[in-house]
Enzyme design. Structure first.
Site, short mmCIF file in Angstrom:
data_model
loop_
_atom_site.label_atom_id
_atom_site.label_comp_id
_atom_site.label_asym_id
_atom_site.label_seq_id
_atom_site.Cartn_x
_atom_site.Cartn_y
_atom_site.Cartn_z
N TYR A 73 12.22 -6.56 -19.33
CA TYR A 73 13.38 -7.41 -19.04
C TYR A 73 14.16 -7.72 -20.31
O TYR A 73 15.39 -7.71 -20.32
CB TYR A 73 12.87 -8.70 -18.39
N ASP A 106 0.86 -1.18 0.00
CA ASP A 106 0.00 0.00 0.00
C ASP A 106 0.90 1.23 0.00
O ASP A 106 1.38 1.67 1.04
CB ASP A 106 -0.91 -0.02 1.22
N HIS A 134 -8.13 -56.85 -14.30
CA HIS A 134 -9.47 -56.83 -14.86
C HIS A 134 -10.37 -57.84 -14.16
O HIS A 134 -9.94 -58.95 -13.82
CB HIS A 134 -9.44 -57.15 -16.35
N HIS A 152 15.32 -8.57 -12.12
CA HIS A 152 14.74 -9.91 -12.13
C HIS A 152 13.86 -10.21 -10.93
O HIS A 152 12.86 -10.92 -11.06
CB HIS A 152 15.86 -10.94 -12.21
N TYR A 209 4.25 -23.03 -16.82
CA TYR A 209 5.43 -22.35 -17.38
C TYR A 209 5.31 -22.48 -18.88
O TYR A 209 5.53 -23.56 -19.45
CB TYR A 209 6.72 -22.99 -16.86
#
Length: 770
Positions: A106, A91, A671, A151, A418
């Site tokens: 960047y 704030d 199965h 970064h 990502y």
């Protein structure tokens, strides 16, 4: 498989947790960062999420609970920025609303960083909170400062308590420079008057450290640990480094807690890549969780030695710490990149835990993609338990309580894919999802909820059920059988009706049959069959039992079947507080496979082959182990299918051969035949010593198949034992594939049937470690 949000573990080392997953209906063209963002003080957190591309949209995802509703999350684009990297918040105007502090410009990559002087690169801005979540206008942007390669940032009180400052960490001083130090900077706001609501007029930049640190990839804020000031624990090439401002001397100081991962060969990345502090009891600095090194493959923790003090003082002396490697995700790629990108402490509901985000390098390695929770079992020995909560690619996580649950906090884990163009994108579209850990308020009940296309059952452990009690939940009528899920405590007894059957999925049951005692576990002996029919009473073994009660419904047709309309498949979940509405209302039809997405390649066109999917069963207390996945299938008259693979509610088509060997799938499959159409249906499997590829020109010919394979007929209400290759000196422990350490070694096998009705049970291989 990566696009499915549930998978099975391949080994007993980690378990896939049965955790609710809510994929937010918000589209992304790229994805990189996620941050829990309290819009106002005291609010339930919203989310800020965005990618790392040119003209990337900074998205505010508004939590519906802040509007008193339970609708979907809303999205507002608060800025469009070039190559935004990291974000924090504070704030800055004193009005109770948090402003966004963000780094952008960047540059396309570490080899093409935008210069601070000539390209306005490495810019830090603050975006003024308009005070209204629903505002469609871009948030007003104000520059804080620049430094090439900026970064990571952290907002806090570092040298003064008067105003919020920003501590900033460029990763490199210039493009392609992985060896030169980059400065650590401090930005302090200047206000023109006492009215903070106008915001800072400008910022003063100071240098905390000029030439000591390189490739800092993460920074953890330690609030009020330096009296009323904050400290930072950073992760970079120098390892784990504690930064603080020494008030008596008025200078910045640091201590290297550990060098982290040692330098190796030509790899330019060593040290540490991500870090967080984990609380243990009343010790706020209980242990350190790390990913090593920069985009590396090592998960390590740093645990305290017996003489270490509590709190932050332990970070000022490296001799107090011992490094313990927990997981090595394998070799790095040619660019020295691994799968680990972010670590974060929590969730709080699991004290002593931390969460790790895995982006999915290399592609096609399921273990290396998703989100894991590590929880301390014995810190003094460095022992941890690991569970996986999502299979989706994750660049970062945000661990908090997005649902503001009344019984616990910190049980939600949000993560973002990502998906960075020209770097790594994986196989699946980018998204944000929230995984919610189950509460323990109904730990002794069976609950049912919708989990993607499946129904998920969370069950209590048999040992938790009181003596002389059991828990049960009827959920399915299939081919004339009412199927009930039953949890029976150790030595507990359960009664059956005439012609009923039991399929064990955990533990053992025993019963008297004629003059002998029969003990049954989750499967009969390898390459054999056994009846699932039981007498009137069974008893659970020493660890209890979980099984399906298949009740014979005498007023329903039991087969043999000649048309699909005769094969019943009905959801019979009850209407009660333990069953969600969407689970209860889920239809369970047999779907012709050529209408399903996975069969769009045309191989299944016009085949009389049908599938019902499906059910997952998991324990409801940590670590929420997966017990089994269940589904059903049928094959019509006159059809023979060679080579389909049932997994997780889908069929994996092996396009180059009809026979298959589960080369990419981490499960052990059993199965149960409900109805054998002509009493001759069963499983075909090649002998274990057959190592040649399948002859695709001959595999559908009777002579070739019978010369190279054996037939295991599975009669009505019988199940078969393991068909996978078994380790020597064991009864069922599977051989793990050399070319895929997550998959079980199977011989080539297939099914042969004529209007049979089958149930398929896909167990984690950890269930067969005997």
């Amino acid at each position: 498989m990566c696009c499915h949000s549930f998978s099975l573990p391949a080994t007993g080392e980690s378990n896939t947790a049965c955790v609710d997953e809510n994929i937010l209906p918000i589209s992304f063209t790229d994805a990189h960062w996620i941050e829990a963002f309290p819009f106002k003080a005291g609010d339930i957190p919203d989310i800020i999420a965005y990618g790392l591309g040119k003209a990337s949209a900074i998205k505010l995802l508004s939590n519906p609970l802040n509007n008193g509703s339970h609708s979907d999350w809303k999205v507002n684009e608060i800025a469009i920025l070039d190559f935004p990297v990291c974000v924090d918040y504070a704030d800055l105007t004193g009005n109770g609303c948090n402003d966004v502090i963000i780094v952008d410009r960047y540059g396309p990559s570490m080899n093409d960083l935008w210069d601070a002087d000539t390209e306005n690169g490495g810019r830090i801005q603050w975006l003024r909170n308009p005070g209204d979540r629903d505002s469609r206008s871009a948030w007003e942007a104000h520059t804080i400062g620049n430094s090439t390669g900026m970064h990571r940032i952290r907002a806090g009180h570092f040298t003064t308590t008067e105003h919020i400052q920003v501590l900033a960490f460029p990763i490199s001083p210039k493009s392609s420079d992985f060896t030169s130090p980059a400065p650590v900077l401090v930005f302090t706001p200047v206000y023109s008057c006492s009215d903070l609501t106008q915001g800072p007029t400008h910022w003063i930049k100071d240098i905390a450290f000029d030439s000591e640190f390189r490739l800092i990839h993460d920074a953890k804020l330690l609030p009020k640990t330096n009296e009323n000031l904050d400290m930072i624990l950073a992760a970079g090439r120098e390892g784990l480094v504690l930064f603080w401002f020494d008030k008596p001397s008025q200078v910045w100081k640091y201590n290297v807690v550990s060098e982290g991962l040692p330098q190796s060969g030509n790899n330019p990345y060593w040290g540490s890549g991500s870090v967080d502090i984990c609380r243990v009891g009343d010790d706020t600095i209980g242990y350190i969780a790390t990913c090593e090194a920069f985009h590396g493959n090592i998960v390590s923790v740093y645990v305290k030695k017996p003489d270490a003090p509590r709190g932050v003082e332990a970070l000022k002396n490296r001799t107090y710490w011992k490094r313990v490697v927990l997981t090595d995700f394998g070799s790095l790629n040619e660019q020295y990149t691994g799968t680990l990108h972010h670590v974060m402490a929590g969730p709080e509901t699991l004290p002593g835990s931390f969460t790790v985000a895995c982006i999915g390098v290399p592609i096609g390695t399921p273990e290396n993609q998703g989100v894991y929770i590590y929880t301390a079992v014995d810190l003094t020995k460095g022992e941890f338990k690991r569970v996986k909560i999502t299979d989706l690619s994750a660049g970062r996580v945000a661990v908090t309580d997005f649902s503001r649950s009344t019984s616990s906090q910190g049980r939600d884990i949000a993560s973002i894919s990502y998906y960075v163009l020209n770097d790594f994108t994986g196989l699946c579209p980018p998204n944000v999802r929230i995984n919610t850990l189950p509460l323990a308020s109904r730990s002794l009940q069976i609950s049912a909820s919708k989990h993607n296309k499946d129904i998920l059952f969370r069950i209590p452990r048999p040992s938790a059920i009181p003596v002389d009690e059991y828990r049960s939940l009827s959920f399915w009528i299939l081919a004339g059988k009412r199927i009930t899920l039953v949890v029976l405590p150790p030595s507990g007894k359960y009664n059956f009706g005439e012609d009923d059957a039991a399929k064990v999925i955990f533990g053992e049951i025993t019963y008297r049959l004629e003059e002998s005692t029969v003990t049954r576990g989750i499967a009969p002996a390898a390459k054999s069959t056994a009846s699932t029919l039981v007498p009137s009473t069974i008893e659970a073994g020493d660890i209890g039992a979980v099984f399906l009660h298949l009740e014979y419904l005498h007023d329903q047709f039991q087969g043999p079947y000649s048309k699909m309309s005769d094969v019943t498949s009905l959801n019979v979940l009850p209407n009660n507080e333990n069953v969600s509405d969407d689970a209860r209302m889920t239809l369970l039809p047999f779907l012709k496979v050529d209408t399903l997405d996975w069969a769009s390649n045309g191989l299944w066109n016009d085949f009389e082959f049908y599938n019902v999917t499906g059910f997952n069963v998991c324990f409801n207390n940590y670590p929420w182990e997966h017990v089994v996945h269940i589904q059903a299938w049928t094959l019509g008259l006159g059809e023979t299918v060679w080579g389909f693979c049932l997994s997780l509610g889908t069929l994996l088509i092996i396009s180059q051969a009809r026979f298959h060997n589960h080369s990419e799938l981490p499960f052990c499959e059993i199965h149960l035949c409900i109805s054998n159409g002509d009493q001759a249906g069963g499983m075909r499997y090649f002998r274990d010593d057959y190592t040649q590829p399948i002859d695709q020109n001959e595999e559908l010919t009777k002579s070739y198949v019978e010369a190279n394979s054996d037939m295991l007929i599975v009669p009505n209400m019988h199940e078969h034992g393991p068909l996978w290759k078994i380790q020597q000196c064991s009864q069922a422990r599977p051989v793990i594939r050399i070319d895929n350490p997550l998959a079980v070694e199977y011989p080539w096998h297939a099914c042969q049937q004529k209007y049979d009705v089958w149930m398929a049970f896909e167990f984690p291989s950890s269930a067969f470690q005997y």
